[in-house]
Write a protein that holds these residues in place. Structure first.
Motif, PDB file in Angstrom:
ATOM      1  N   GLY A 163       8.939 -34.345  24.928  1.00 23.40           N
ATOM      2  CA  GLY A 163       7.566 -34.223  25.185  1.00 23.40           C
ATOM      3  C   GLY A 163       6.834 -35.662  25.926  1.00 23.40           C
ATOM      4  N   ALA A 164       7.280 -37.124  25.846  1.00 22.85           N
ATOM      5  CA  ALA A 164       6.613 -38.004  26.039  1.00 22.85           C
ATOM      6  C   ALA A 164       6.108 -38.027  27.119  1.00 22.85           C
ATOM      7  CB  ALA A 164       8.385 -38.663  25.957  1.00 22.85           C
ATOM      8  N   GLY A 165       6.773 -37.102  28.339  1.00 20.13           N
ATOM      9  CA  GLY A 165       6.221 -36.420  29.729  1.00 20.13           C
ATOM     10  C   GLY A 165       6.766 -37.062  30.375  1.00 20.13           C
ATOM     11  N   LYS A 166       8.499 -36.731  30.470  1.00 23.04           N
ATOM     12  CA  LYS A 166       9.616 -37.293  31.567  1.00 23.04           C
ATOM     13  C   LYS A 166       8.905 -36.088  32.791  1.00 23.04           C
ATOM     14  CE  LYS A 166      12.035 -36.051  28.406  1.00 23.04           C
ATOM     15  NZ  LYS A 166      11.417 -35.478  27.501  1.00 23.04           N
ATOM     16  N   GLY A 167       9.536 -34.921  32.546  1.00 17.21           N
ATOM     17  CA  GLY A 167       8.412 -33.998  33.506  1.00 17.21           C
ATOM     18  C   GLY A 167       7.246 -33.975  34.477  1.00 17.21           C
ATOM     19  N   THR A 168       6.388 -34.366  33.601  1.00 15.83           N
ATOM     20  CA  THR A 168       5.380 -34.980  34.520  1.00 15.83           C
ATOM     21  C   THR A 168       5.055 -35.793  34.826  1.00 15.83           C
ATOM     22  OG1 THR A 168       4.315 -34.103  32.755  1.00 15.83           O
ATOM     23  CG2 THR A 168       2.712 -34.958  33.721  1.00 15.83           C
ATOM     24  N   ARG A 221       1.124 -34.164  22.090  1.00 14.36           N
ATOM     25  CA  ARG A 221       1.409 -33.565  23.322  1.00 14.36           C
ATOM     26  C   ARG A 221       2.529 -32.826  23.293  1.00 14.36           C
ATOM     27  NH1 ARG A 221       2.955 -39.042  26.926  1.00 14.36           N
ATOM     28  NH2 ARG A 221       0.660 -40.034  26.632  1.00 14.36           N
ATOM     29  N   ARG A 246       1.676 -28.443  24.459  1.00 14.48           N
ATOM     30  CA  ARG A 246       2.110 -27.984  25.932  1.00 14.48           C
ATOM     31  C   ARG A 246       2.013 -26.379  25.460  1.00 14.48           C
ATOM     32  NH1 ARG A 246       7.445 -30.265  27.036  1.00 14.48           N
ATOM     33  NH2 ARG A 246       8.028 -29.930  24.811  1.00 14.48           N
ATOM     34  N   ASN A 282       4.204 -44.163  28.125  1.00 16.12           N
ATOM     35  CA  ASN A 282       4.039 -43.597  29.556  1.00 16.12           C
ATOM     36  C   ASN A 282       2.531 -43.096  28.242  1.00 16.12           C
ATOM     37  OD1 ASN A 282       2.363 -40.882  30.659  1.00 16.12           O
ATOM     38  ND2 ASN A 282       3.730 -39.789  29.747  1.00 16.12           N
ATOM     39  N   GLY A 283       1.659 -44.452  28.423  1.00 16.18           N
ATOM     40  CA  GLY A 283       0.443 -44.121  27.978  1.00 16.18           C
ATOM     41  C   GLY A 283      -0.498 -43.555  29.085  1.00 16.18           C
ATOM     42  N   LEU A 286      -0.950 -42.091  32.894  1.00 17.35           N
ATOM     43  CA  LEU A 286      -0.030 -41.398  33.157  1.00 17.35           C
ATOM     44  C   LEU A 286      -0.126 -42.243  34.541  1.00 17.35           C
ATOM     45  CD1 LEU A 286       1.722 -38.681  33.413  1.00 17.35           C
ATOM     46  CD2 LEU A 286       0.232 -37.394  34.459  1.00 17.35           C
TER      47      LEU A 286
HETATM   48  P1  ADP Z   1       8.820 -33.989  28.199  1.00 17.49           P
HETATM   49  O1  ADP Z   1       9.307 -32.939  29.822  1.00 17.49           O
HETATM   50  O2  ADP Z   1       9.323 -35.105  27.822  1.00 17.49           O
HETATM   51  O3  ADP Z   1       9.371 -33.076  27.342  1.00 17.49           O
HETATM   52  P2  ADP Z   1       5.765 -33.092  29.751  1.00 17.49           P
HETATM   53  O4  ADP Z   1       6.025 -33.444  30.854  1.00 17.49           O
HETATM   54  O5  ADP Z   1       6.711 -31.502  29.648  1.00 17.49           O
HETATM   55  O6  ADP Z   1       7.254 -33.293  28.212  1.00 17.49           O
HETATM   56  O7  ADP Z   1       4.332 -33.523  28.761  1.00 17.49           O
HETATM   57  C1  ADP Z   1       4.626 -33.302  27.263  1.00 17.49           C
HETATM   58  C2  ADP Z   1       2.479 -32.923  27.442  1.00 17.49           C
HETATM   59  O8  ADP Z   1       2.173 -33.981  27.674  1.00 17.49           O
HETATM   60  C3  ADP Z   1       2.665 -31.913  29.163  1.00 17.49           C
HETATM   61  O9  ADP Z   1       1.216 -31.048  28.857  1.00 17.49           O
HETATM   62  C4  ADP Z   1       1.614 -32.831  29.778  1.00 17.49           C
HETATM   63  O10 ADP Z   1       0.798 -32.853  30.207  1.00 17.49           O
HETATM   64  C5  ADP Z   1       1.168 -34.083  28.611  1.00 17.49           C
HETATM   65  N1  ADP Z   1       1.726 -35.520  29.361  1.00 17.49           N
HETATM   66  C6  ADP Z   1       2.289 -36.448  30.238  1.00 17.49           C
HETATM   67  N2  ADP Z   1       2.152 -37.393  30.125  1.00 17.49           N
HETATM   68  C7  ADP Z   1       0.842 -37.585  29.579  1.00 17.49           C
HETATM   69  C8  ADP Z   1      -0.163 -39.029  29.658  1.00 17.49           C
HETATM   70  N3  ADP Z   1       0.260 -39.916  29.928  1.00 17.49           N
HETATM   71  N4  ADP Z   1      -1.216 -38.582  28.632  1.00 17.49           N
HETATM   72  C9  ADP Z   1      -1.875 -37.474  28.033  1.00 17.49           C
HETATM   73  N5  ADP Z   1      -0.599 -36.207  28.598  1.00 17.49           N
HETATM   74  C10 ADP Z   1       0.437 -36.562  28.932  1.00 17.49           C
END
Ligand code: ADP
Ligand code: 5GP
Length: 202
Positions: free
Chosen positions: A14-19, A131, A135, A166-167, A169
């Protein structure tokens, strides 16, 4: 001698690695490795794009043939990085990103010390919860499992070379892109080819 660089990105679920990695791949010349997993696909996840979704039997067959660069059990499911695809890309001079957990990253550190290790942090635990929940991909049980592991995962941060909070994006993506650029500016074997070229020109 591998010509591309291997980046390893880890951090709590949920930290945003994938995004971040998807955006990075879109903006730059970098390939995302597609892992194999035994977990179920989420809605909108496509086989062969997000992951190769396989049975346990198939997973163990690949593992037993030595087909993984690394593999681990994460949140109760198996995940592994297909070796040949990554090595071929590195040989071709492509940069590759592995978005993998800490156990896998530690295996890569040992077996591929040239890797560059980046840890993605959430700005706060409440934002992390928001997050993962937002998701909409996990059951309540899976959310709690993932949140419960988050602090343990963060305690491995000293095994990494870089960390990015990741505050915002786009700020996080540009920081990771800056790391990629900086790593390409290191004094390395390939620069001596250029210096040799200077010699020939004079
Ligand atoms: P991970 O791959 O680390 O498990 P995701 O990339 O799936 O995390 O991101 C988790 C959720 O948070 C997704 O719904 C994504 O759209 C959202 N997200 C990612 N980065 C940010 C950000 N900087 N601000 C707000 N929401 C974010
Ligand atoms: P998710 O199920 O949310 O896609 O991923 C769960 C965890 O597994 C994340 O920490 C993710 O980085 C990790 N993961 C994904 N693919 C691999 C892999 O090939 N190897 C390892 N070791 N971990 C992986």
């Amino acid at each position: 001698m591998y010509k591309g660089l291997l980046f390893v990105v880890s951090g709590p679920s949920g930290a945003g690695k994938g995004t971040i990695c998807k955006q990075l791949a879109k903006d730059s010349n970098i390939d995302l490795s597609v892992s194999m997993t035994t977990r179920d696909p989420r809605p909108f996840e496509k086989d062969g794009v997000s992951y190769y979704f396989v049975s346990e039997e198939e997973f163990f067959k690949v593992r037993d043939k030595g087909g993984f660069l690394e593999y681990a059990t994460v949140y109760g499911k198996h995940y592994g990085t297909p070796k040949d695809a990554v090595m071929k890309k590195l040989e071709m001079g492509r940069d590759v990103v592995l978005e993998i957990d800490i156990q896998g990253a530690l295996q890569i550190r040992k077996n591929y010390p040239a890797g560059i290790f980046i840890f993605i942090l959430p700005p706060s635990m409440s934002e992390l919860r928001k997050r993962i929940t937002g998701r909409g991909s996990e059951s309540e049980e899976s959310i709690n499992l993932r949140l419960g592991e988050a602090l343990k995962e963060v305690s491995y941060i000293d095994k990494y070379d870089y960390c990015v909070v990741n505050g915002d994006l786009s700020e996080a993506v540009s920081r990771v892109a800056a790391i990629v650029k900086a790593e390409h500016s290191r004094v390395s074997e390939s620069i001596y080819e250029l210096i040799e070229q200077y010699r020939k020109e004079l």
